[in-house]
Design a protein around this motif. Structure first.
Motif, PDB file in Angstrom:
ATOM      1  N   ALA A 123       0.824  -1.216   0.000  1.00  0.00           N
ATOM      2  CA  ALA A 123       0.000   0.000   0.000  1.00  0.00           C
ATOM      3  C   ALA A 123       0.853   1.257   0.000  1.00  0.00           C
ATOM      4  N   ALA A 124       1.973   1.229   0.707  1.00  0.00           N
ATOM      5  CA  ALA A 124       2.830   2.411   0.802  1.00  0.00           C
ATOM      6  C   ALA A 124       3.648   2.641  -0.464  1.00  0.00           C
ATOM      7  N   LEU A 125       4.192   1.562  -1.031  1.00  0.00           N
ATOM      8  CA  LEU A 125       5.118   1.707  -2.155  1.00  0.00           C
ATOM      9  C   LEU A 125       4.445   1.619  -3.520  1.00  0.00           C
ATOM     10  N   LEU A 126       3.360   0.855  -3.599  1.00  0.00           N
ATOM     11  CA  LEU A 126       2.669   0.653  -4.877  1.00  0.00           C
ATOM     12  C   LEU A 126       1.167   0.883  -4.686  1.00  0.00           C
ATOM     13  N   PRO A 127       0.760   2.091  -4.341  1.00  0.00           N
ATOM     14  CA  PRO A 127      -0.654   2.333  -4.045  1.00  0.00           C
ATOM     15  C   PRO A 127      -1.576   2.028  -5.214  1.00  0.00           C
ATOM     16  N   GLU A 128      -1.056   2.067  -6.432  1.00  0.00           N
ATOM     17  CA  GLU A 128      -1.894   1.763  -7.589  1.00  0.00           C
ATOM     18  C   GLU A 128      -2.329   0.300  -7.620  1.00  0.00           C
ATOM     19  N   ARG A 129      -1.646  -0.563  -6.853  1.00  0.00           N
ATOM     20  CA  ARG A 129      -2.009  -1.985  -6.792  1.00  0.00           C
ATOM     21  C   ARG A 129      -2.925  -2.286  -5.622  1.00  0.00           C
ATOM     22  N   CYS A 130      -3.176  -1.300  -4.779  1.00  0.00           N
ATOM     23  CA  CYS A 130      -3.945  -1.505  -3.544  1.00  0.00           C
ATOM     24  C   CYS A 130      -5.179  -0.612  -3.551  1.00  0.00           C
ATOM     25  N   ALA A 131      -6.354  -1.233  -3.743  1.00  0.00           N
ATOM     26  CA  ALA A 131      -7.605  -0.473  -3.783  1.00  0.00           C
ATOM     27  C   ALA A 131      -8.062  -0.052  -2.401  1.00  0.00           C
ATOM     28  N   GLY A 132      -7.601  -0.731  -1.403  1.00  0.00           N
ATOM     29  CA  GLY A 132      -7.946  -0.437  -0.017  1.00  0.00           C
ATOM     30  C   GLY A 132      -7.158  -1.354   0.885  1.00  0.00           C
ATOM     31  N   LEU A 133      -7.046  -0.989   2.154  1.00  0.00           N
ATOM     32  CA  LEU A 133      -6.190  -1.719   3.090  1.00  0.00           C
ATOM     33  C   LEU A 133      -6.908  -1.947   4.408  1.00  0.00           C
ATOM     34  N   VAL A 134      -6.853  -3.183   4.897  1.00  0.00           N
ATOM     35  CA  VAL A 134      -7.262  -3.501   6.274  1.00  0.00           C
ATOM     36  C   VAL A 134      -6.047  -4.123   6.950  1.00  0.00           C
ATOM     37  N   SER A 135      -5.569  -3.479   8.005  1.00  0.00           N
ATOM     38  CA  SER A 135      -4.326  -3.890   8.646  1.00  0.00           C
ATOM     39  C   SER A 135      -4.552  -4.063  10.147  1.00  0.00           C
ATOM     40  N   VAL A 136      -4.441  -5.294  10.617  1.00  0.00           N
ATOM     41  CA  VAL A 136      -4.539  -5.548  12.053  1.00  0.00           C
ATOM     42  C   VAL A 136      -3.250  -5.067  12.718  1.00  0.00           C
TER      43      VAL A 136
END
Length: 306
Positions: A123-136
């Protein structure tokens, strides 16, 4: 029950794909053209952490991909010559290679423990590959330099196994007693989770992977600066050392009874620079949040992807 709803048969239809350095074993559930969600497990756990999450997501129209991480379960290195690297950047690279191999441009990434760390890096380095993030447990990006810095004694105590793994005795001990070790971690990280032996055995089987010990030991030695990373990841590591912000839509989760090392949410809130929310999940939920609270985890995945 079908494959997606019965934990005992969750992995029965496992698929395989060559992705970068790995032949990855993974579950693929839900409508093939639905919005894609990738669920990333932690250590010492496996894809069964998401067995009850998957049907909640597929019922909402999501295509859900659940890969075994390197060194776990059915995933194998494609070459005997590949470094059995547990460096977080390597696991993030695996995730991108997995998306590429399946022709997925972007996906919602969700995980805990190693899986959350991996999703955070992508998510930090390639945001174009990450539509959204859920991080425990929130923002888990760190560098070797930060890993070398000493912590307060109580915090160091909670990381006891890192120091054990730094020794040859610890490596040999983990190789010999990995299931007993995993059971101890499960109990201390989730002290109020009353898992049964069948639940534990399903996930513990993933630790029998022939590369498991090498990957785990390298991961924790790398964190302390006791093992080198691969030069191919140096550019990523340089960027991660600056604690880059995460601008994709994100929800962080924390169980109210997490016995594993974790920061207070206020310590990392500013690292999320886009639409962001933190949720504490009550009721005695520990470290393995998706398996202990599947509805709350699935709700976060669905909401962050809207």
């Amino acid at each position: 029950m079908n494959q997606a709803t019965d934990p005992a048969t969750f992995a029965a239809g496992l698929r395989r794909v060559d992705a970068g350095a790995l032949d990855i074993g993974y579950v693929d559930a839900g409508p093939p053209r639905g919005p894609v969600v990738v669920l990333l497990h932690g250590w010492p756990y496996d894809i069964h952490s998401f067995a009850e999450v998957v049907p909640l997501l597929t019922a909402a129209g999501r295509r859900v991909l659940v890969p075994f991480l390197r060194g776990h379960g059915a995933t194998r290195f494609r070459s005997a010559d590949t470094v059995r690297n547990g460096q977080p950047a390597a696991l993030a690279h695996d995730t991108v290679a997995f998306l590429d191999a399946l022709g997925v441009d972007a996906a919602t990434l969700a995980g805990f423990d190693w899986g959350a760390r991996t999703a955070d890096v992508v998510a930090a380095l390639l945001p174009e590959r990450c539509a959204g993030l859920v991080s425990v447990s929130g923002y888990l990006i760190a560098s070797q330099a930060s890993g070398r810095a000493p912590l307060a004694p109580a915090a160091e105590l909670s990381w006891w196994y890192q120091f054990y793994f730094a020794t040859d005795r610890g490596r040999d001990g983990y190789a010999r007693h990995r299931r007993d070790f995993a059971r101890l971690i499960w109990r201390t990280a989730s002290p109020r989770w009353a898992f049964d032996e069948a639940t534990f055995a399903r996930s513990a089987a993933a630790l029998d992977n022939p590369d498991h010990v090498d990957v785990v030991i390298h991961n924790y030695r790398w964190r302390l600066g006791l093992a080198p990373g691969e030069p191919r990841y140096d550019e990523w590591e340089a960027r991660l050392a600056g604690s880059p912000g995460i601008g994709v839509p994100a929800i962080t989760l924390e169980g109210d009874a997490n016995g594993a090392p974790h920061l207070d949410p206020s310590a990392y809130a500013t690292r999320f620079t886009g639409r962001y929310e933190h949720r504490t999940v009550g009721g005695g939920v520990g470290h393995n949040l998706p398996q202990e609270a599947p509805r709350q985890f699935a709700d976060a995945v669905l909401q962050v992807g809207d």
